[in-house]
Motif scaffolding. Structure first.
Motif, mmCIF file in Angstrom:
data_model
loop_
_atom_site.group_PDB
_atom_site.id
_atom_site.type_symbol
_atom_site.label_atom_id
_atom_site.label_comp_id
_atom_site.label_asym_id
_atom_site.label_seq_id
_atom_site.Cartn_x
_atom_site.Cartn_y
_atom_site.Cartn_z
ATOM 1 N N PHE A 729 6.786 31.947 68.214
ATOM 2 C CA PHE A 729 6.375 32.822 67.118
ATOM 3 C C PHE A 729 6.372 34.253 67.632
ATOM 4 C CE2 PHE A 729 2.926 35.202 65.070
ATOM 5 C CZ PHE A 729 3.256 35.058 63.732
ATOM 6 N N PHE A 730 6.862 35.193 66.829
ATOM 7 C CA PHE A 730 6.829 36.592 67.248
ATOM 8 C C PHE A 730 6.623 37.504 66.041
ATOM 9 C CE2 PHE A 730 11.268 35.850 66.234
ATOM 10 C CZ PHE A 730 11.669 37.019 65.604
ATOM 11 N N SER A 731 6.108 38.715 66.344
ATOM 12 C CA SER A 731 5.822 39.681 65.284
ATOM 13 C C SER A 731 5.950 41.098 65.833
ATOM 14 C CB SER A 731 4.414 39.455 64.734
ATOM 15 O OG SER A 731 4.060 40.477 63.820
ATOM 16 N N PRO A 732 6.930 41.902 65.348
ATOM 17 C CA PRO A 732 7.017 43.320 65.720
ATOM 18 C C PRO A 732 6.334 44.194 64.666
ATOM 19 C CG PRO A 732 9.178 42.424 65.048
ATOM 20 C CD PRO A 732 8.122 41.447 64.662
ATOM 21 N N ASN A 733 5.710 45.306 65.108
ATOM 22 C CA ASN A 733 4.975 46.193 64.205
ATOM 23 C C ASN A 733 5.181 47.642 64.631
ATOM 24 O OD1 ASN A 733 3.084 44.017 62.791
ATOM 25 N ND2 ASN A 733 3.044 43.604 64.977
ATOM 26 N N LEU A 734 5.146 48.545 63.642
ATOM 27 C CA LEU A 734 5.367 49.966 63.903
ATOM 28 C C LEU A 734 4.391 50.788 63.066
ATOM 29 C CD1 LEU A 734 7.277 52.155 65.245
ATOM 30 C CD2 LEU A 734 8.537 52.108 63.076
ATOM 31 N N SER A 735 3.831 51.841 63.671
ATOM 32 C CA SER A 735 2.937 52.744 62.940
ATOM 33 C C SER A 735 3.258 54.189 63.297
ATOM 34 C CB SER A 735 1.472 52.459 63.290
ATOM 35 O OG SER A 735 1.045 51.225 62.766
ATOM 36 N N LEU A 736 3.148 55.052 62.299
ATOM 37 C CA LEU A 736 3.261 56.500 62.477
ATOM 38 C C LEU A 736 1.940 57.115 62.048
ATOM 39 C CD1 LEU A 736 6.818 57.081 60.949
ATOM 40 C CD2 LEU A 736 6.219 56.985 63.374
ATOM 41 N N LYS A 737 1.359 57.959 62.931
ATOM 42 C CA LYS A 737 0.040 58.514 62.655
ATOM 43 C C LYS A 737 0.073 60.027 62.779
ATOM 44 C CE LYS A 737 -4.715 58.620 64.419
ATOM 45 N NZ LYS A 737 -5.626 58.155 65.476
ATOM 46 N N LYS A 738 -0.537 60.686 61.803
ATOM 47 C CA LYS A 738 -0.670 62.147 61.804
ATOM 48 C C LYS A 738 -2.139 62.521 61.743
ATOM 49 C CE LYS A 738 0.416 66.526 61.494
ATOM 50 N NZ LYS A 738 0.897 67.274 62.672
ATOM 51 N N SER A 739 -2.611 63.279 62.743
ATOM 52 C CA SER A 739 -3.996 63.736 62.776
ATOM 53 C C SER A 739 -4.084 65.166 62.265
ATOM 54 C CB SER A 739 -4.545 63.667 64.207
ATOM 55 O OG SER A 739 -4.591 62.342 64.664
ATOM 56 N N LEU A 740 -5.058 65.402 61.375
ATOM 57 C CA LEU A 740 -5.302 66.734 60.809
ATOM 58 C C LEU A 740 -6.733 67.118 61.142
ATOM 59 C CD1 LEU A 740 -3.657 66.071 57.316
ATOM 60 C CD2 LEU A 740 -2.600 67.198 59.280
ATOM 61 N N PRO A 741 -6.974 67.678 62.335
ATOM 62 C CA PRO A 741 -8.354 67.937 62.788
ATOM 63 C C PRO A 741 -9.136 68.853 61.861
ATOM 64 C CG PRO A 741 -6.784 68.151 64.602
ATOM 65 C CD PRO A 741 -5.980 68.038 63.356
ATOM 66 N N ARG A 742 -8.497 69.882 61.330
ATOM 67 C CA ARG A 742 -9.239 70.814 60.469
ATOM 68 C C ARG A 742 -9.744 70.126 59.209
ATOM 69 N NH1 ARG A 742 -8.684 76.206 61.746
ATOM 70 N NH2 ARG A 742 -7.168 76.680 63.400
ATOM 71 N N ALA A 743 -8.949 69.231 58.682
ATOM 72 C CA ALA A 743 -9.357 68.494 57.479
ATOM 73 C C ALA A 743 -10.148 67.244 57.804
ATOM 74 C CB ALA A 743 -8.117 68.126 56.657
ATOM 75 N N LYS A 744 -10.317 66.967 59.119
ATOM 76 C CA LYS A 744 -11.048 65.784 59.579
ATOM 77 C C LYS A 744 -10.394 64.496 59.090
ATOM 78 C CE LYS A 744 -15.484 68.257 59.551
ATOM 79 N NZ LYS A 744 -14.987 69.498 58.908
ATOM 80 N N LEU A 745 -9.058 64.485 59.009
ATOM 81 C CA LEU A 745 -8.323 63.349 58.466
ATOM 82 C C LEU A 745 -7.341 62.787 59.488
ATOM 83 C CD1 LEU A 745 -7.348 64.566 54.867
ATOM 84 C CD2 LEU A 745 -9.090 62.870 55.453
#
Length: 813
Positions: A729-745
């Motif tokens: 059994f196998f599972s590949p995963n991908l994520s893209l993350k953007k941090s916006l410190p001023r907006a605390k998001l």
């Protein structure tokens, strides 16, 4: 036996060590409480170059080996002001630096970047600690999405979690034992609120002895600064790209928040979450049954999907009366719902074993739906009393009430005319549960290098089960109760436990822990239907030993422990339960718990841009509980829980992380083990064995400032069971993350179970055979799940928040 010891010694032979000067100390806060996992860095005298670093353990103690030199020491932990010690002189003699007190920060914590090394894997005596921040692909998911990336843990296509190849483990939440179903709890906890995950394969005697594979401790976050801290998370999934012709489009969305207020002596927190996580899927299956000269073959295919939802709300109040006393109380309540749909088209045929031509064909369409409901209330209170500077007493109690149940409906129709119903069956389950736990723990520091722990713990479980099976009588339009498939049962279990533990240090290099746990168990299983009572009384001793030897950037460990894996109510119900068209399930009221002896030897090496660890292990389990299939009739198998024999596991696990540059880091973990099970099945000796492996890759790449990409790949090899095997059994995963410190998001885009419409990810085949039967089922779960997540934070929540969690009900769920 010589081969076992040869393999166990591999990690020790794989590392070289060199003696240096040992330096130790302790990190505390303004109340003299230890600060766990603080980062302690040693730089050159100018403070410009990082020379070495370490992480304090769970009681704030740190230890490191350094070359003789003059250093600048920096101590840091989120929520506290950084402490800089301009000059630390290390000579050729061992050095005890004493205590260092950090001051709480009163300013809002902004987004920041740590210069220098930050390791995903931390190791202390008997445990490995993994930081959730190093597995960003799990953001927006649940704790299971983090766990599947850890080297010791594998999760198969059916969502079953194994720790070093074993299914039985004890789950802790913020150090509190949970006797509920671990996968149910892990699937409900959002990954966003997790700080660290601790894996202890050789737990101390203070922990419950439950769980043959060891302990998984989930540590959640908490505010550390005066004032208000808030974290809110949201998650939304796109429409399915891999629906498998399911009737309904799966829905995926969740939201949670945690609000924490700290002022003077008060610490108040509230939180709530809602989670909807449907999964589309498909199933292909084959059952062949030979009775006499007749071979009956049932080939099936169709939808197998899950509709899951849950919500909970929780509150916590903690008050520091003074420097000596602290009291906290918490409540957690909510509900869970799961509907498993298996709508399958069957083509059943019969032929003589000596003739390939069928003499009878019978197609039918089976609609099967199983609903599981759980409404729960959990209340917990804790009090800590610091008797003196060297001793304290902790007392705690927990009460849980859970309403479990739900119907299972089975309908067989004419595939050419759906209004033509052959038969309709319904099983109603009502399983109210009450659980209680109380414990008192004493700790005393006998000397600077020796601690004593001792305590008493009591657990009580009362679980009622009422199962009613109905069959539709079409000529009168009424459902008739079938007594042979109905039951009324009661399980009561009381456990008294006493433990003592010694933790110590010697020569500033050797850490050791030795303990003993004595448990008295009384289990009463009452079959009210037949007025029969089954009693089991046990008195068991569970020893444990942990040794850790540190030499500079090298460390070595040895551990032994004995564990128990107890039976749950569903395994003991002696009446037939029909979960779906192909299987009747029955338990054994005299089923014995499993006992496991575990031994491991390992080592770890820190280097400039990463680390490497390697651990060999051996585990022997007696009274091994297996789910065995047998023939019930020509188209239905009987599934029985039984103590099938003895299993042995001999394995080697390793993990490494490496920081290529400031913007690229990779983590790789692998586990390979030999599994063998021997026993007796229906009077005949049986043995099965296999060489199994799993590996996980997690890569983090900084694309631009504040913008990262995380890719992970999880693989589980073929493994055997008592009667068959499970495919890879196998599972590949991908994520893209953007941090916006001023907006605390934080914003993230997730692509899970990558398949591109052609890669066979997220699917697995489970097969088995025995006297007179063969069965094979392929489970195909949804691929290419695309989702978006958002996280907002007002101040930072990053320390432990100890909400109460299930002790009993989730295990039965």
């Amino acid at each position: 036996m010589k081969y076992i010891f040869s393999i166990l010694l591999i990690p020790l032979l794989s590392f070289n060590a060199f003696a240096q000067t040992n330096v130790k100390g302790k990190i505390i806060d303004s109340l003299d409480d230890p600060i766990p996992f603080a980062l302690v860095s040693f730089l050159d005298k100018s403070g410009e170059k990082l020379l070495s670093s370490t992480v304090a353990d769970e009681v704030g103690l740190f230890q490191i080996t350094l070359e003789p030199n003059t250093y600048q020491m920096v101590v840091s932990f989120m929520g506290f002001k950084e402490l800089v010690v301009p000059e630390i002189k290390v000579t050729g003699q061992n050095l005890d630096l004493g205590q260092f007190k950090l001051e709480e920060s009163v300013q809002e914590l902004a987004e920041y970047q740590v210069e220098g090394k930050s390791f995903a894997i931390q190791q202390t005596v008997g445990k490995q600690i993994f930081s959730s921040s190093d597995f960003e692909a799990a953001v927006g998911g649940n704790v299971t999405d983090i766990l599947r990336n850890l080297p010791s843990i594998s999760i198969n296509g059916e969502g079953e979690l194994t720790l070093r190849g074993a299914t039985g483990f004890l789950l802790l939440l913020n150090g509190k034992p949970v006797q509920g179903d671990p996968m149910s709890i892990l699937g409900q906890l959002p990954a966003n609120i997790i700080e660290n995950i601790e894996i202890t394969t050789s737990p101390s005697s203070k922990f419950d002895a439950d769980g043959k594979a060891g302990v998984i401790n989930i540590l959640t976050k908490k505010g550390t600064i005066d004032g208000l801290s808030l974290v809110m998370n949201g998650f939304a999934g796109a429409p399915s790209l891999d629906l498998h012709d399911n009737q309904n489009q799966p829905r995926r969305y969740n939201a949670d928040f945690t609000l924490n207020y700290i002022k003077n002596k008060w610490d108040i927190a509230i939180g709530a979450d809602y989670n909807r996580n449907d999964i589309a899927g498909f199933r292909n299956g084959t059952i062949e049954v030979l009775r006499g000269d007749t071979l009956t073959s049932s080939i099936s295919s169709g939808e197998r999907s899950y509709r899951r939802s849950s919500y909970s709300y929780r509150g916590l109040v903690s008050y520091n009366w003074n420097d000596l006393h602290k009291t906290s109380a918490s409540i957690n309540a909510g509900a869970k719902r799961e509907l498993r749909t298996a709508d399958l088209l069957y083509n059943q045929s019969r032929r003589r074993a000596s003739n390939p031509m069928a003499f009878e064909n019978f197609p039918y369409f089976n609609e099967n739906g199983r609903e599981r409901n759980s409404d729960f209330l959990i209340i917990q209170m804790d009090h800590s009393w610091k008797i003196s500077k060297t001793s304290k007493v902790d007392a705690s109690f927990l009460y849980e009430k859970t309403e479990l149940g739900g119907p299972t409906i089975n309908i067989n129709r004419n595939p050419e005319n759906p209004l033509d119903v052959y038969d309709l069956q319904r099983m109603e389950e009502f399983n109210p549960l009450e659980g209680f736990r109380a414990n008192i723990d004493f700790e005393n520091k006998l000397s600077d290098n020796l601690d004593l722990m001792a305590g008493y713990q009591f657990r009580r479980l009362k679980h009622t089960g009422v199962f009613e099976f109905f069959e539709r009588q079409f000529d009168i339009g009424r459902d008739n109760l079938l007594p042979e498939f109905s039951s009324d049962i009661l399980l009561e279990r009381n456990i008294h436990a006493f433990y003592s533990q010694i933790n110590g240090k010697k020569s500033n290099k050797l850490d050791y822990s030795v303990g003993l746990r004595l448990e008295k168990t009384e289990r009463d299983f009452l079959d009210n239907t037949n007025s029969e009572n089954y009693n089991l009384s046990l008195l068991n001793v569970f020893p444990n030993l942990n040794l850790n030897y540190a030499m500079g950037d090298y460390s070595f460990n040895f551990a032994y422990s004995r564990r128990i894996d107890r039976t749950i109510t569903s395994m003991m119900n002696p009446f037939f339960a029909r979960r779906h068209a192909e299987v009747l399930e029955v338990g054994d009221p005299e089923l014995l718990p499993e006992f496991t002896d575990a031994l491991e030897i390992g080592g770890k090496k820190l280097f400039d841009k990463g680390s490497l660890f390697m651990t060999s292990y051996y585990r022997r389990t007696t009274n091994s509980i297996n789910r065995i299939n047998a023939v019930f009739n020509d188209s239905i198998l009987l599934r029985v829980y039984t103590n099938a024999g003895v299993s042995n596991v001999l394995g080697l696990e390793t993990g490494t992380e490496y920081e290529f540059t400031d913007w690229a880091k990779i983590y790789f973990g692998a586990n390979i083990f030999y599994f063998n099970i021997q026993g007796e099945l229906m009077g005949e000796p049986r043995s099965n064995s296999s060489l199994n492996s799993s590996f996980d890759i997690n890569t983090t790449i900084g694309l631009t400032k504040g913008f990262t990409m995380v890719f992970n790949f999880n693989y589980l090899s073929r493994t055997v069971t008592f009667q068959g095997e499970e495919s890879s059994f196998f599972s590949p995963n991908l994520s893209l993350k953007k941090s916006l410190p001023r907006a605390k998001l934080d914003l993230a885009l997730h692509w899970r179970n990558i398949g591109l419409g052609m890669i066979n990810s997220n699917r697995q085949t489970i097969s088995g055979s025995g006297r007179g039967f063969f069965t094979s089922t392929e489970y195909i779960s949804e691929r290419d799940i695309v989702a978006f997540s958002i996280s907002y934070r007002l101040n930072q929540i990053n320390k432990l928040l100890r909400f109460s969690k299930s002790e009993f009900g989730d295990k039965e769920y």
